[in-house]
Design an enzyme around this catalytic site. Structure first.
Site, PDB file in Angstrom:
ATOM      1  N   SER A  22       0.805  -1.227   0.000  1.00 25.57           N
ATOM      2  CA  SER A  22       0.000   0.000   0.000  1.00 25.57           C
ATOM      3  C   SER A  22       0.839   1.279   0.000  1.00 25.57           C
ATOM      4  CB  SER A  22      -0.971  -0.003   1.179  1.00 25.57           C
ATOM      5  OG  SER A  22      -1.880  -1.059   1.026  1.00 25.57           O
ATOM      6  N   LYS A  71      -9.324  -5.612  10.805  1.00 24.81           N
ATOM      7  CA  LYS A  71     -10.476  -5.163  10.007  1.00 24.81           C
ATOM      8  C   LYS A  71     -11.810  -5.231  10.756  1.00 24.81           C
ATOM      9  CE  LYS A  71      -8.732  -6.117   5.381  1.00 24.81           C
ATOM     10  NZ  LYS A  71      -9.014  -6.731   4.084  1.00 24.81           N
ATOM     11  N   ASP A 107     -12.816  -3.343  -0.285  1.00 27.85           N
ATOM     12  CA  ASP A 107     -12.403  -4.655  -0.800  1.00 27.85           C
ATOM     13  C   ASP A 107     -13.404  -5.212  -1.828  1.00 27.85           C
ATOM     14  OD1 ASP A 107     -10.048  -4.857   0.661  1.00 27.85           O
ATOM     15  OD2 ASP A 107     -11.054  -5.767   2.385  1.00 27.85           O
ATOM     16  N   GLY A 135     -13.463 -13.046   6.047  1.00 25.96           N
ATOM     17  CA  GLY A 135     -13.718 -11.649   5.689  1.00 25.96           C
ATOM     18  C   GLY A 135     -13.632 -11.408   4.196  1.00 25.96           C
ATOM     19  N   ALA A 136     -12.645 -12.026   3.545  1.00 22.50           N
ATOM     20  CA  ALA A 136     -12.487 -11.825   2.109  1.00 22.50           C
ATOM     21  C   ALA A 136     -13.668 -12.420   1.342  1.00 22.50           C
ATOM     22  CB  ALA A 136     -11.175 -12.458   1.633  1.00 22.50           C
TER      23      ALA A 136
HETATM   24  P1  ATR Z   1      -9.817 -13.447   5.529  1.00 26.10           P
HETATM   25  O1  ATR Z   1     -10.335 -12.280   6.302  1.00 26.10           O
HETATM   26  O2  ATR Z   1      -8.559 -13.140   4.752  1.00 26.10           O
HETATM   27  O3  ATR Z   1     -10.867 -14.097   4.695  1.00 26.10           O
HETATM   28  P2  ATR Z   1     -10.144 -15.400   7.602  1.00 26.10           P
HETATM   29  O4  ATR Z   1     -11.366 -14.702   8.061  1.00 26.10           O
HETATM   30  O5  ATR Z   1      -9.173 -15.901   8.624  1.00 26.10           O
HETATM   31  O6  ATR Z   1      -9.297 -14.498   6.623  1.00 26.10           O
HETATM   32  O7  ATR Z   1     -10.592 -16.619   6.666  1.00 26.10           O
HETATM   33  C1  ATR Z   1      -9.685 -17.535   6.165  1.00 26.10           C
HETATM   34  C2  ATR Z   1     -10.421 -18.544   5.265  1.00 26.10           C
HETATM   35  O8  ATR Z   1      -9.469 -19.520   4.815  1.00 26.10           O
HETATM   36  C3  ATR Z   1     -11.513 -19.324   5.991  1.00 26.10           C
HETATM   37  O9  ATR Z   1     -12.544 -19.623   5.077  1.00 26.10           O
HETATM   38  C4  ATR Z   1     -10.780 -20.591   6.415  1.00 26.10           C
HETATM   39  O10 ATR Z   1     -11.606 -21.706   6.644  1.00 26.10           O
HETATM   40  P3  ATR Z   1     -12.232 -21.977   8.124  1.00 26.10           P
HETATM   41  O11 ATR Z   1     -13.420 -21.075   8.219  1.00 26.10           O
HETATM   42  O12 ATR Z   1     -12.580 -23.400   8.137  1.00 26.10           O
HETATM   43  O13 ATR Z   1     -11.154 -21.610   9.099  1.00 26.10           O
HETATM   44  C5  ATR Z   1      -9.926 -20.824   5.186  1.00 26.10           C
HETATM   45  N1  ATR Z   1      -8.782 -21.689   5.478  1.00 26.10           N
HETATM   46  C6  ATR Z   1      -7.653 -21.383   6.136  1.00 26.10           C
HETATM   47  N2  ATR Z   1      -6.818 -22.448   6.202  1.00 26.10           N
HETATM   48  C7  ATR Z   1      -7.452 -23.472   5.555  1.00 26.10           C
HETATM   49  C8  ATR Z   1      -7.118 -24.837   5.270  1.00 26.10           C
HETATM   50  N3  ATR Z   1      -5.974 -25.365   5.675  1.00 26.10           N
HETATM   51  N4  ATR Z   1      -8.008 -25.582   4.567  1.00 26.10           N
HETATM   52  C9  ATR Z   1      -9.183 -25.045   4.153  1.00 26.10           C
HETATM   53  N5  ATR Z   1      -9.555 -23.765   4.394  1.00 26.10           N
HETATM   54  C10 ATR Z   1      -8.707 -22.987   5.082  1.00 26.10           C
END
Ligand code: ATR
Length: 280
Positions: A22, A71, A107, A135-136
């Site tokens: 950024s 966030k 976003d 969140g994404a």
């Molecule tokens: P962000 O705000 O960037 O979306 P987040 O809220 O931590 O970050 O979400 C991360 C996403 O990646 C979630 O959907 C998470 O799945 P869970 O809800 O089951 O935690 C997913 N994720 C992270 N590691 C994973 C893994 N090893 N296998 C499958 N999904 C994963």
């Protein structure tokens, strides 16, 4: 670029935040638009968020971006929150207006703008699969709903979170899928989006068989490090449309810039391409 918080009037709050792009983007655009401000890194630990934010505001900070892990908590510090940020449940951009903190979320705009830019032929009237429910994913689902996508499937490792996302959006045509069933709707969708952290440098890959995807399917990975994830390489192999996460980063930043300075940065020219090259 690392300016001390005292030198800057804009910045990005995160922990860790050292690798954020950024400052490069915003300082380039500030110079481009001949605006005499500086944008820096604001490294803030979660436990210090309220105190440090208050100090920075008192010191004259005028606006900032918010990244992981602040966030959601930033919402609690804002005096006013846009409808978009409320629905998404996260703030990524704050502007000080009359000594009050106005929080919004760019976003979702970045997500859809990148998609439309990269694949102008993308048909928003066809179903989409969103992988992930964090969140994404919420930002992606928000913009897909806004774009009029008639059916959205959400597949997440934790099914409950996918279910809750569907319920929160109250959109009749959303269906939560079990993680193991994520490939089951491939014949029904024209857009597949990875919003999970899978595929990021140092983390496991997202396993997804694209061999039966329709030819006009767009595969979009919001991960930008690396630019070409295993998912996107697979998509390319099958001749599908590919969208990397880099443009989302650029467009969400451009929307924040516009909010702060009432002018759109010029995204044409070589600078953005050079920056993208670095991720290849
Ligand atoms: P962000 O705000 O960037 O979306 P987040 O809220 O931590 O970050 O979400 C991360 C996403 O990646 C979630 O959907 C998470 O799945 P869970 O809800 O089951 O935690 C997913 N994720 C992270 N590691 C994973 C893994 N090893 N296998 C499958 N999904 C994963």
């Amino acid at each position: 670029m690392s300016l001390s918080p005292h030198d800057v009037s804009y910045g990005v709050m995160g922990w860790p935040v050292k690798h954020s792009l950024s400052p490069e983007l915003h300082n380039y655009w500030l110079a481009q638009q001949r605006i005499d401000e500086q944008y820096g890194l604001l490294e803030i630990e979660p436990k210090d968020l309220r105190e440090k934010t208050e100090k920075l505001v008192a010191a004259g900070l005028k606006g900032w971006n918010v990244t992981v892990p602040h966030k959601i908590n930033m919402m609690l510090l804002c005096d006013e929150i846009s409808q978009t940020a409320k629905i998404i449940g996260a703030v990524n951009t704050v502007k000080i207006v009359d000594d009050r903190l106005f929080g919004t979320n760019t976003d979702a705009y970045g997500f859809i703008q990148n998609l439309i830019n990269k694949v102008p032929t993308w048909n928003s009237q066809k179903a989409a699969l969103v992988i992930g429910a964090g969140g994404a994913a919420r930002a992606a689902v928000y913009s897909l709903c806004e774009a009029g996508v008639p059916k959205i499937y959400i597949a997440n490792r934790t099914y409950q979170k996918a279910y809750e996302l569907c319920a929160d959006f109250g959109y009749n045509n959303m269906t939560a899928l079990e993680w193991e069933d994520r490939e089951s709707v491939i014949a029904d969708v024209s857009l597949i989006v990875n919003t999970t952290t899978l595929g990021m440098t140092g983390l496991s890959e997202l396993e997804f068989d694209l061999s039966t995807a329709k030819k006009d399917t767009v595969v979009y990975d919001i991960v930008y490090k690396p630019l070409m994830t295993k998912l996107l390489k697979e998509a390319e192999k099958y001749g599908l449309n590919v969208v990397t996460g880099f443009g989302m980063l650029v467009h969400q930043a451009a929307a924040a810039f516009e909010l702060w300075f009432n002018v759109s940065p010029d995204l044409s020219g070589g600078f953005i391409d050079e920056l993208e090259e670095r991720f290849k």
